[in-house]
Design a protein around this motif. Structure first.
Motif, mmCIF file in Angstrom:
data_model
loop_
_atom_site.group_PDB
_atom_site.id
_atom_site.type_symbol
_atom_site.label_atom_id
_atom_site.label_comp_id
_atom_site.label_asym_id
_atom_site.label_seq_id
_atom_site.Cartn_x
_atom_site.Cartn_y
_atom_site.Cartn_z
ATOM 1 N N GLU A 7 69.585 27.343 108.062
ATOM 2 C CA GLU A 7 70.849 27.615 107.382
ATOM 3 C C GLU A 7 70.652 28.663 106.291
ATOM 4 O O GLU A 7 71.503 29.541 106.105
ATOM 5 C CB GLU A 7 71.411 26.332 106.781
ATOM 6 C CG GLU A 7 72.770 26.537 106.129
ATOM 7 C CD GLU A 7 73.403 25.233 105.682
ATOM 8 O OE1 GLU A 7 74.492 25.288 105.097
ATOM 9 O OE2 GLU A 7 72.793 24.179 105.905
ATOM 10 N N TRP A 105 80.532 26.461 114.063
ATOM 11 C CA TRP A 105 80.349 27.063 112.746
ATOM 12 C C TRP A 105 81.627 27.061 111.940
ATOM 13 O O TRP A 105 81.594 27.261 110.723
ATOM 14 C CB TRP A 105 79.804 28.483 112.887
ATOM 15 C CG TRP A 105 78.328 28.440 112.980
ATOM 16 C CD1 TRP A 105 77.579 28.485 114.106
ATOM 17 C CD2 TRP A 105 77.393 28.306 111.894
ATOM 18 N NE1 TRP A 105 76.253 28.390 113.785
ATOM 19 C CE2 TRP A 105 76.113 28.291 112.451
ATOM 20 C CE3 TRP A 105 77.551 28.211 110.509
ATOM 21 C CZ2 TRP A 105 74.967 28.169 111.666
ATOM 22 C CZ3 TRP A 105 76.413 28.095 109.728
ATOM 23 C CH2 TRP A 105 75.148 28.074 110.301
ATOM 24 N N LEU A 110 79.171 22.919 108.284
ATOM 25 C CA LEU A 110 78.161 23.899 108.681
ATOM 26 C C LEU A 110 78.434 25.282 108.122
ATOM 27 O O LEU A 110 77.512 26.060 107.926
ATOM 28 C CB LEU A 110 78.111 23.982 110.221
ATOM 29 C CG LEU A 110 77.726 22.700 110.932
ATOM 30 C CD1 LEU A 110 77.830 22.900 112.443
ATOM 31 C CD2 LEU A 110 76.319 22.279 110.571
ATOM 32 N N SER A 114 77.884 29.251 103.730
ATOM 33 C CA SER A 114 77.979 30.670 104.073
ATOM 34 C C SER A 114 79.227 31.288 103.460
ATOM 35 O O SER A 114 79.189 32.377 102.891
ATOM 36 C CB SER A 114 78.015 30.839 105.593
ATOM 37 O OG SER A 114 76.843 30.310 106.175
#
Length: 319
Positions: A7, A105, A110, A114
């Motif tokens: 990750e 994603w 998850l 990001s």
């Protein structure tokens, strides 16, 4: 540890690919949780290892000055033209796998870090090209606390038990050997061998009404050869749509809806009229609402009304 490292590397790729300017080590460190939580020495070692991992993966890392007045001050980025893949020709099966990965994603568990990393850089005044990371498009989704637990159990081949039932019903404890998790028509499902019924079954993750607990050791079973959770989902559902819906969708948004569109007609420079088939009015409304404010249901009117209800409920829940 391997998952955490993967990750972190993915976050690093997103950061360096999304910026048009060189990022300093301090900017990278401030944007990624693992780096920020480490001591100076630990961060330096970790960052050097991660740069080596990117090179081993064939991802070019460009080093240059981010300040024309101080050329000795180095920064990092991944050049778009060097990192982009050549034109690919995929089979239908390969495209399905990539589509499923993209849907995974989109799940908040998850993709959150990001997206957070991009937001932090943008707040720091760094120019971000979000078109480089289409998976970071936000969606309004209902919380599914059981997602991570069933996902990990399916990966570890570990039996689980959980209370299950529709809203308003008394939940019943179910025992499952999970084979896999998939997104099917806007919902997350876990499929596998239902120990209580002795046959393959599919369970909607949002209907798990409590904690998911282990019911055996990891690796306690094997998935039957040739098993497809997607085929299992198809066997439990009716494929024929019951009607067509008209949506107004902002350009370059709601890609999952566009993939299954019957037609897409430009309205102006910012909007498209997208026609989709639907099997459930509620499913159509909740899926369209999850892309708000970039999707508006035009017809049928009952789906439009339900989409408004979903958004109002989301506002009340967040309040």
């Amino acid at each position: 540890m391997a998952e955490r490292k993967s990750e972190r590397l993915m976050n690093l790729i997103f950061l360096l690919l999304s910026t048009r300017q060189f990022l300093t080590k301090e900017q990278v460190r401030a944007a990624i949780d693992d780096y920020r939580a480490s001591s100076d020495d630990a961060f330096n070692r970790m960052f050097e290892r991660d740069k080596g991992e990117l090179r081993d993966l064939g991802i070019p890392l460009e080093i240059g000055s981010f300040d024309p007045l101080h050329e000795d001050m180095q920064g990092y980025r991944i050049p778009r033209d060097a990192a982009e893949l050549p034109e690919l020709e995929l089979t239908a099966e390969e495209s399905a796998v990539i589509g499923l990965a993209a849907q995974v994603w989109e799940h908040a568990g998850l993709a959150g870090q990001s997206s957070d990393a991009l937001i932090k850089l943008k707040a720091a005044g760094v120019a971000i090209d979000t078109s480089a990371v289409p998976l970071a498009q936000p969606r309004i989704t209902a919380a599914e606390p059981a997602f991570d637990a069933v996902w990990e159990a399916a990966r570890a081949r570990q039996p689980i038990r959980f209370p299950y039932g529709r809203t308003g019903e008394e939940p019943v404890e179910r025992h499952l050997q999970p084979w896999g998790v998939l997104s099917w028509r806007g919902r997350w499902y876990v499929g596998g061998h239902d120990v209580d019924r002795g046959e393959p079954r599919l369970f909607r993750v949002s209907r798990i009404r409590g904690d998911v607990r282990t019911a055996g050791a990891a690796g306690a079973y094997t998935v039957p050869e040739g098993t497809s959770v997607r085929d299992l989902a198809a066997s439990f559902t009716v494929n024929d749509p019951v009607g067509e819906a008209v949506l107004h969708v902002r350009r370059d948004r709601a890609l999952p809806l566009r993939r299954h569109a019957l037609s897409v007609t430009p309205i102006d420079g910012d909007l498209d009229e997208v026609v989709v088939g639907y099997r459930s009015t509620w499913e159509l409304a909740s899926t369209a609402a999850s892309f708000a404010p970039h999707v508006v249901v035009v017809s049928p009117p009952e789906a439009r009304a339900l989409a408004v209800e979903v958004l109002q409920s989301a506002v009340e829940a967040n309040a």
